[in-house]
Write an enzyme that holds these catalytic residues in place. Structure first.
Site, PDB file in Angstrom:
ATOM      1  N   SER A 281    -116.939-102.488 -32.828  1.00 12.49           N
ATOM      2  CA  SER A 281    -115.758-103.033 -32.713  1.00 12.49           C
ATOM      3  C   SER A 281    -114.644-101.875 -33.102  1.00 12.49           C
ATOM      4  CB  SER A 281    -115.612-103.935 -33.996  1.00 12.49           C
ATOM      5  OG  SER A 281    -115.617-103.365 -35.122  1.00 12.49           O
ATOM      6  N   LYS A 282    -113.498-102.268 -32.761  1.00 14.11           N
ATOM      7  CA  LYS A 282    -112.349-101.188 -32.642  1.00 14.11           C
ATOM      8  C   LYS A 282    -112.124-100.563 -34.105  1.00 14.11           C
ATOM      9  CE  LYS A 282    -107.961-100.828 -30.351  1.00 14.11           C
ATOM     10  NZ  LYS A 282    -107.058-101.372 -29.525  1.00 14.11           N
TER      11      LYS A 282
END
Ligand code: GLU
Length: 521
Positions: A281-282
Site C-alpha cells: 500500500s501507498k
C-alpha cells in the site's frame, strides 16, 4: 503457445486513478507478454465508470507510464495517431478525454463512452427474466442492512421489488422516472466452478452472492456489468488480472451465463505484499511506477523486477536478469505462483545495479545527468567551475561515474557517497595519520606522494599508471603511503582508492589537496 482455435486477445483495463500502480504495471506486463507469445492482440481499455474516482490527467499519465516502460499495445487508447498500429483500424478522438485517440475495431475503448451499450444489455437481461428493476430507496436498504447485521446475516438484498412489484407497477414507476437500479437475479444454491490458469480449480457458492447492481440509477453501469460486456464484445479470450478481482469472478461468470455468452479463461495473478506480508500500500512506500523512475531505477530493471513478482522460470534455472525480449520467450503464465509476491526493494536494488553495471559510461552519463543536476553539491560545484567548458564538465562527471558505477543501486545515489569530488575539503589532521606514525613520517609520506604525482605527466594521468607509480614507491608498507594520500584527497574515512580519487580530481587538484594537508600538519 497455448492451443486455441481463437486468436488470443487480452486487455489491460485500468481505472484512471492518477498514476500507474506497480501492480498495474505487472498486470499490463503479463498481458503484454502473453499476447506477444501467442501472436495475439493486447488492448488498452479505460474503466472509468466510477466517476467519483476521476482524476484530471490520469489517462495521459497511464499511457505515458506504460510507454516509458517500453510496453506497446495493438488497440485501444493512444495519445498520438502516429502510435496506432495499422491503417485498417478505425481511429477516432475520444469524446471524454481531450487529446486521446482511440484506435481499433472494437471501440470505443473508454467505458464512459459506452453507456448506451451497458443500458441495452442490462435491459435485455430484464426482458429475459435474468435481472430486475429495484426501486428501493437508500433508507430502506440501510434499515434492511442494519437488521441483517443484528441477526448476523450476510448483507444481501431481500428481493423486495422482485417479490412485490407487478410489471404494470414497474412500468408506471419507470415512466414516472422513479430512480431505479437493475439487479442481477443470482440463482440460489448453485456452485460456480472454474479453472483458473494460475490458481487451478476455484469454486464459489452462489448463496453468498448478493443480487448485485448492474446498472445504477444514474445510468452508469457497475464495474461487473461493464467489465463483462466489454470483455465479451471485445472478444477477450484471457482475462489476466490481479487476485483482488478473484471474488468478482463468480459474479462475472453468472453474468456470462445469464447472457448465454462463452466466458473467457481467467488467470488471477498473486497479490503484491510488503515485507511484513501486508498488502502493498501507498502508506508503506512508493507504489507508483513514476516514483521509481524518479528515484533512478531503469525501466529495464523495473520490468525485470516486476516480471519476477510472482513468476520465475523454475526448473532449476538461476537466471534472474531478463530483457523484455527474453521475457517474451520465457514467461509462462502456467508458472505464475499462487502465493502473494513480496515486494522486496533490496531485490529491485540488486537488479537495477546489474543493469547499471552493464551500461557504457557514456550511456550511464546520459541516464545520470539529470540526477546530478538536482544535487546541491553539484549546483555549487557547477557554479564554481563556470570557466570550465561543457566538455570538461562532462568528462569530469563521467570519471566520477566510472568510479561509482559498480556501487550504485539507483541513479539518484550519484555523487552521494563521494561529495569530496565536488566540494573543497577540510581534512581533519588526525585522519591523515596511518596507525602509529609520527608527524615527521606523515609529512614524508605526503611529500613522497606529491613528488611521485608531480612527476606523473598529464598524459600518464590514468588510473593504471597512477596506481603503478604509487605502488612501486610504496613497497611493502602500502598503508604508510596510501592512507595519508587518500585522506588528504577525500577528507573521509571511507572512499574509493587513492588512485581512483587522484584520477578523477586531476593532477592540479590532487597536488593542491596534498599541499593543503601538508600545510596543516
Ligand atoms: N478496472 C479494473 C482495475 O482497475 C480492472 C479489473 C479487471 O481487469 O477486470 O484494475
Amino acid at each position: 503457445m497455448i492451443e486455441s482455435q481463437k486468436k488470443v486477445r487480452v486487455r489491460f483495463a485500468p481505472s484512471p486513478t492518477g498514476y500507474l500502480h506497480i501492480g498495474g504495471l505487472r498486470t499490463a506486463l503479463y498481458n503484454f507478454l502473453f499476447a506477444r507469445q501467442n501472436s495475439g492482440v493486447f488492448a488498452l481499455r479505460i474503466e472509468d465508470t466510477d466517476q467519483k474516482r476521476f482524476v484530471q490527467g490520469a489517462v495521459e499519465n497511464l499511457i505515458n507510464a506504460l510507454r516509458q516502460m517500453g510496453l506497446s499495445w495493438d488497440e485501444g487508447i493512444y495519445i498520438n495517431k502516429q502510435e496506432t498500429k495499422n491503417n485498417n483500424q478505425k481511429i477516432q478522438n475520444s469524446t471524454t478525454y481531450d487529446g486521446i485517440v482511440e484506435a481499433g475495431n472494437f471501440g470505443p475503448y473508454v467505458q464512459s463512452e459506452r453507456l448506451e451499450l451497458y443500458k441495452k444489455y442490462a435491459e435485455q437481461l430484464v426482458a429475459d427474466g435474468k435481472a430486475y428493476y429495484c426501486f428501493c430507496e437508500p433508507t430502506r436498504l440501510e434499515e434492511m442492512r442494519e437488521q441483517q447485521q443484528k441477526e448476523k446475516l450476510p448483507p444481501m438484498y431481500d428481493r423486495f421489488c422482485l417479490a412485490t412489484l407487478s410489471s404494470e407497477e414497474i412500468n408506471k414507476k419507470l415512466e414516472a422516472k422513479c430512480p431505479a437500479v437493475i439487479r442481477l437475479k443470482v440463482p440460489k444454491d448453485e456452485t460456480i466452478e472454474f479453472e483458473d490458469l494460475v490458481r487451478g480449480k476455484v469454486s464459489f457458492v452462489t448463496s453468498t452472492i448478493d443480487d448485485q447492481v448492474l446498472l445504477k440509477s444514474d445510468g452508469f453501469p457497475t464495474y461487473h456489468l461493464a467489465n463483462v460486456v466489454d470483455d465479451h464484445l471485445m472478444e477477450i479470450t484471457h482475462v489476466i488480472r490481479g487476485e483482488e478481482w478473484l471474488p468478482s469472478t463468480p459474479k462475472h461468470i453468472l453474468l456470462y451465463q445469464a447472457f448465454g455468452w462463452e466466458q473467457p479463461l481467467f488467470a488471477h495473478i498473486p497479490l503484491l505484499l510488503n515485507a511484513d506480508k501486508s498488502k502493498l500500500s501507498k502508506r508503506q512506500g512508493d507504489v507508483a511506477v513514476e516514483d521509481y523512475l524518479k528515484k533512478g531505477y531503469l525501466k529495464e530493471a523495473l520490468i525485470n523486477f516486476v516480471a519476477m513478482l510472482g513468476w520465475n522460470p523454475g526448473e532449476g534455472s538461476v537466471q534472474e536478469i531478463f530483457s523484455l525480449e527474453e521475457l517474451i520467450q520465457k514467461f509462462d503464465l502456467k508458472k505464475v505462483h499462487k502465493a502473494g509476491a513480496v515486494f522486496d526493494l533490496k531485490k529491485l536494488d540488486w537488479i537495477n545495479a546489474q543493469y547499471l553495471k552493464k551500461m557504457s559510461v557514456d550511456e550511464l552519463y546520459v541516464a545520470a545527468k539529470t540526477f546530478f543536476e538536482e544535487k546541491e553539491f553539484f549546483k555549487t560545484w557547477n557554479m564554481k567551475h563556470g570557466a570550465w567548458s561543457v566538455k570538461e564538465k562532462d568528462e569530469y562527471l563521467k570519471k566520477v561515474l566510472t568510479i561509482e558505477q559498480d556501487r550504485l543501486a539507483n541513479l539518484s545515489q550519484v555523487g552521494d557517497e563521494n561529495e569530496f569530488f565536488f566540494k573543497d575539503i577540510v581534512c581533519e589532521k588526525q585522519l591523515l595519520y596511518w596507525k602509529e606514525m609520527t608527524a615527521e613520517q606523515l609529512k614524508d609520506s605526503l611529500q613522497k606522494s606529491h613528488t611521485i604525482l608531480s612527476q606523473t605527466t598529464e598524459q600518464q594521468w590514468t588510473r593504471e599508471l597512477i596506481e603503478q607509480h604509487l605502488l612501486a614507491a610504496a613497497g611493502n608498507n602500502r598503508g604508510d603511503l596510501l592512507w595519508p594520500l587518500r585522506a588528504s584527497l577525500t577528507g573521509v574515512q571511507k572512499s574509493p582508492s587513492p588512485f581512483d580519487c587522484a584520477w578523477v580530481l586531476g593532477k592540479k587538484e590532487t597536488l593542491n589537496r596534498i599541499e593543503n594537508a601538508l600545510n596543516g600538519i
